[in-house]
Design a protein around this motif. Sequence first.
Motif, mmCIF file in Angstrom:
data_model
loop_
_atom_site.group_PDB
_atom_site.id
_atom_site.type_symbol
_atom_site.label_atom_id
_atom_site.label_comp_id
_atom_site.label_asym_id
_atom_site.label_seq_id
_atom_site.Cartn_x
_atom_site.Cartn_y
_atom_site.Cartn_z
ATOM 1 N N HIS A 100 -13.474 19.984 -2.004
ATOM 2 C CA HIS A 100 -12.226 19.377 -1.829
ATOM 3 C C HIS A 100 -11.001 19.644 -2.740
ATOM 4 N N ASN A 101 -11.367 19.171 -3.659
ATOM 5 C CA ASN A 101 -10.497 19.574 -4.935
ATOM 6 C C ASN A 101 -10.036 20.741 -5.057
ATOM 7 N N ALA A 102 -11.075 21.724 -5.069
ATOM 8 C CA ALA A 102 -10.911 23.461 -5.212
ATOM 9 C C ALA A 102 -9.817 23.837 -4.250
ATOM 10 N N ARG A 103 -10.172 23.210 -3.005
ATOM 11 C CA ARG A 103 -9.095 23.733 -1.988
ATOM 12 C C ARG A 103 -7.747 23.082 -1.987
ATOM 13 N N PHE A 104 -7.511 21.779 -2.211
ATOM 14 C CA PHE A 104 -6.428 21.181 -2.104
ATOM 15 C C PHE A 104 -5.665 20.951 -3.401
ATOM 16 N N PRO A 142 0.737 -1.388 -0.044
ATOM 17 C CA PRO A 142 0.128 0.143 0.019
ATOM 18 C C PRO A 142 0.692 1.177 -0.080
ATOM 19 N N GLN A 143 1.792 1.265 0.669
ATOM 20 C CA GLN A 143 2.833 2.406 0.716
ATOM 21 C C GLN A 143 3.301 2.766 -0.698
ATOM 22 N N ALA A 144 3.513 1.883 -1.786
ATOM 23 C CA ALA A 144 3.986 2.176 -3.222
ATOM 24 C C ALA A 144 3.124 2.983 -3.608
ATOM 25 N N LYS A 145 1.778 2.989 -3.408
ATOM 26 C CA LYS A 145 0.743 3.899 -3.948
ATOM 27 C C LYS A 145 0.319 5.075 -3.020
ATOM 28 N N GLY A 146 1.439 5.750 -2.561
ATOM 29 C CA GLY A 146 1.128 6.600 -1.387
ATOM 30 C C GLY A 146 0.129 7.789 -1.666
ATOM 31 N N ARG A 147 0.199 8.148 -2.816
ATOM 32 C CA ARG A 147 -0.789 9.389 -3.063
ATOM 33 C C ARG A 147 -2.276 8.972 -2.941
ATOM 34 N N ASN A 164 -4.881 9.918 0.157
ATOM 35 C CA ASN A 164 -6.188 10.557 -0.308
ATOM 36 C C ASN A 164 -7.184 9.778 0.385
ATOM 37 N N HIS A 165 -7.235 8.538 0.442
ATOM 38 C CA HIS A 165 -8.345 7.693 0.785
ATOM 39 C C HIS A 165 -8.298 7.875 2.406
ATOM 40 N N GLY A 166 -7.161 7.917 3.093
ATOM 41 C CA GLY A 166 -7.060 8.210 4.405
ATOM 42 C C GLY A 166 -7.565 9.529 4.890
ATOM 43 N N THR A 167 -7.466 10.806 4.122
ATOM 44 C CA THR A 167 -7.940 11.709 4.378
ATOM 45 C C THR A 167 -9.568 11.970 4.256
ATOM 46 N N HIS A 168 -10.031 11.239 3.151
ATOM 47 C CA HIS A 168 -11.426 11.298 2.946
ATOM 48 C C HIS A 168 -12.091 10.422 4.070
#
Length: 255
Positions: free
Chosen positions: A111-115, A68-73, A77-81
């Motif tokens: 969310h996308n407009a802000r970050f 899972p760490q290989a797909k960090g981005r 993102n999932h963790g944030t949501h």
Amino acid sequence: EETTLEEARILRAWIERYGVPRALYTDWKNVYKRKPTPKEELEGRVPVSQFGRMCARLGIEIIAAGSPQAKGRVERNHGTHQDRLVKKLRVKGICDYEKANEFLVAYLAEHNARFTQRAAEAADYHGRKPIAEQLARIFRLEYERTVSNDWVIRHQGRWLQLEGSRHAPAQCRVTVWEAEDGSLEIRYRDQKLAYQEIAGQPPKPKLEKTRRTVHRPPHQGPDHPWRKRYVDMKVRTADPAMPPRLLRVPSVASP
């Protein structure tokens, strides 16, 4: 749902908007990468999933991440949501699926407009967008089926009866294409075959039973030689006045 059809639907929407990507970074689920069957291992064939076949026809490489760490981005993102979305739903008092799906549209846009951050390079490496007809031929499931002796194909619990004067020979392998809407197309050697779906397997034709004539040997009387014992069989000499004698079989000397 992370199924083949759902992933195909998402990829098709991405291609229609941005073009064909060069590669997809995924995990090791069977939707993207699957293990080879024993037959494939013996033949040395590389296993390809349904989604992998679609990507191969588009020239998209599938890169499976080892952790899972290989797909960090993506994972971040999932963790944030998972943290922010749950709290926002609680504040809004949303506790059913219909209202939650409606809220997602505004939530993701905000969310996308802000970050959102601008890319370091403005170059776009997407390939050109295929036409809708090409995408429809690519994004469909493919199966191999065997034609029975009565020209019926069984597929996913359905019975498909081939029609027309030109159809595939019995016991041959045909390709069944299943579109997203459930429509089917059958092809044999790149030729489209006409078919009709039937309720079940057609009944086998009943053969008329023919009465067999049994030839039996004629009935033999009790005095027939076949009904006598060996010791009772007598051999008479040429002179009928002489009493009958027993037939003696000469002994064979052992070697």
